[in-house]
Design an enzyme around this catalytic site. Sequence first.
Site, PDB file in Angstrom:
ATOM      1  N   GLY A  13       0.663  -1.111   0.083  1.00  0.00           N
ATOM      2  CA  GLY A  13       0.250   0.047   0.094  1.00  0.00           C
ATOM      3  C   GLY A  13       0.646   1.279   0.063  1.00  0.00           C
ATOM      4  O   GLY A  13       2.031   1.091   0.142  1.00  0.00           O
ATOM      5  N   ARG A  66      -7.296   2.481  18.114  1.00  0.00           N
ATOM      6  CA  ARG A  66      -6.950   3.704  18.664  1.00  0.00           C
ATOM      7  C   ARG A  66      -7.546   4.341  19.808  1.00  0.00           C
ATOM      8  O   ARG A  66      -6.952   4.942  20.864  1.00  0.00           O
ATOM      9  CB  ARG A  66      -7.019   5.057  17.541  1.00  0.00           C
ATOM     10  CG  ARG A  66      -5.929   5.039  16.160  1.00  0.00           C
ATOM     11  CD  ARG A  66      -6.412   5.787  15.196  1.00  0.00           C
ATOM     12  NE  ARG A  66      -5.662   5.822  13.945  1.00  0.00           N
ATOM     13  CZ  ARG A  66      -5.941   6.050  12.668  1.00  0.00           C
ATOM     14  NH1 ARG A  66      -7.124   6.653  12.814  1.00  0.00           N
ATOM     15  NH2 ARG A  66      -5.234   5.753  11.831  1.00  0.00           N
ATOM     16  N   CYS A 126      -4.079  10.839  10.296  1.00  0.00           N
ATOM     17  CA  CYS A 126      -3.002  11.525   9.512  1.00  0.00           C
ATOM     18  C   CYS A 126      -3.486  13.095   9.794  1.00  0.00           C
ATOM     19  O   CYS A 126      -2.507  13.714  10.266  1.00  0.00           O
ATOM     20  CB  CYS A 126      -3.114  11.372   7.902  1.00  0.00           C
ATOM     21  SG  CYS A 126      -4.682  11.133   7.076  1.00  0.00           S
ATOM     22  N   LYS A 152     -13.185  11.104  14.178  1.00  0.00           N
ATOM     23  CA  LYS A 152     -11.759  10.481  14.751  1.00  0.00           C
ATOM     24  C   LYS A 152     -11.010  11.780  15.176  1.00  0.00           C
ATOM     25  O   LYS A 152     -10.252  11.595  16.184  1.00  0.00           O
ATOM     26  CB  LYS A 152     -10.993   9.953  13.398  1.00  0.00           C
ATOM     27  CG  LYS A 152     -11.394   8.894  12.870  1.00  0.00           C
ATOM     28  CD  LYS A 152     -10.614   8.381  11.756  1.00  0.00           C
ATOM     29  CE  LYS A 152     -11.220   6.974  11.308  1.00  0.00           C
ATOM     30  NZ  LYS A 152     -10.586   6.668  10.020  1.00  0.00           N
ATOM     31  N   HIS A 160      -1.684  17.031   3.316  1.00  0.00           N
ATOM     32  CA  HIS A 160      -3.147  17.490   3.514  1.00  0.00           C
ATOM     33  C   HIS A 160      -2.862  18.996   4.182  1.00  0.00           C
ATOM     34  O   HIS A 160      -1.682  19.274   4.787  1.00  0.00           O
ATOM     35  CB  HIS A 160      -3.668  16.903   4.913  1.00  0.00           C
ATOM     36  CG  HIS A 160      -4.031  15.299   4.446  1.00  0.00           C
ATOM     37  ND1 HIS A 160      -4.109  15.060   3.003  1.00  0.00           N
ATOM     38  CD2 HIS A 160      -4.295  14.256   5.346  1.00  0.00           C
ATOM     39  CE1 HIS A 160      -4.515  13.576   3.138  1.00  0.00           C
ATOM     40  NE2 HIS A 160      -4.650  13.157   4.645  1.00  0.00           N
TER      41      HIS A 160
END
Length: 333
Positions: A14, A101, A130, A213, A242
């Site tokens: 990936g 998480r 992220c 999140k 981002h």
Amino acid sequence: MNESYRVAIVGATGAVGNTMLELLEERSFPVGSLKLLASHRSAGEILTFKGAHIVIEELTHDSFEDVDLVFSSAGASVSREFIPTAIKKGALVIDNTSAFRMDDDTPLVVPEVNMNAALEHNGLIANPNCSTIQMMVALKPIYDAVGIKRIVVSTYQSVSGKSGRAVNELILQTTEALEGKPITLDRFPHQMAFNVAFDWPFTDSGDNEEELKMVNETHKILSDDSIGVSATTVRVPVFFAHSESINVETHEKLTQVEARKCLADAPGIQLIDDPDNYKYPMAIDVAGKDDVYVGRIREDSSIQNGLNLWVVADNLRKGAALNAIQIAEELLL
């Protein structure tokens, strides 16, 4: 301290797995042996590490024999199935998925922010989302200096955060749009080329999963549920990195000058804040870089103690692979 470690990467084919492979080599992480693990579809493919060709193996519950350290980034369902086995066999696992998480006994760690939390692990440490990672790196110095009452964040997230296939789909869609052809939809629910879209499942509250999140992970990382967090996450037709517009209400006043100094002295941050000369962080410049870039630092005159920040980071590096490797470096080296 061992001289080298037996390392496995789950999800090696990936986008994040590939970036982990690159960073382990770039940072001269002491890899004694390396297993590259993926689904049966990728088994037999070959990747290169330090000039050596390594054959990708199919991930099974027997994959973790003689492994000290596992970096996992193959999706939450894969992590839930295989990580408990890796831990039972004695490996330290740093997981880049959402699987664990928010578990109470799993540390959620950004090294520049809460590395001490990693010391309490039971064989598993979670990498945050992220978008949360880069926001936490940028806001921790402010939080330590004057406290934070409320965060309002809007993200502009690149397509590589979805997958490598999504990058290829954006390339294809851009060509199709320019040539007036029908738009191919595979990974995206809407046309992504020349568009801005919401790209995550929505919940009953109206928030999407990515927004929740950011809220929940912020509270856990800072160990502070008193902070109000409002997030709006958006996908934009950018390949890598981002960007985030962050508005912060602090408990005490922090001027623009004081904020710049606070951030300039902080680990993992690079300031680019010269708007008069059109210098501020941009995704096209930050892609491939390791730090979190901050600019357009302004006082918000609409509230008593407000600041605006523009924050950009490479989502595959600091937003994923690099953060995981930094955790391992801090713990093991």
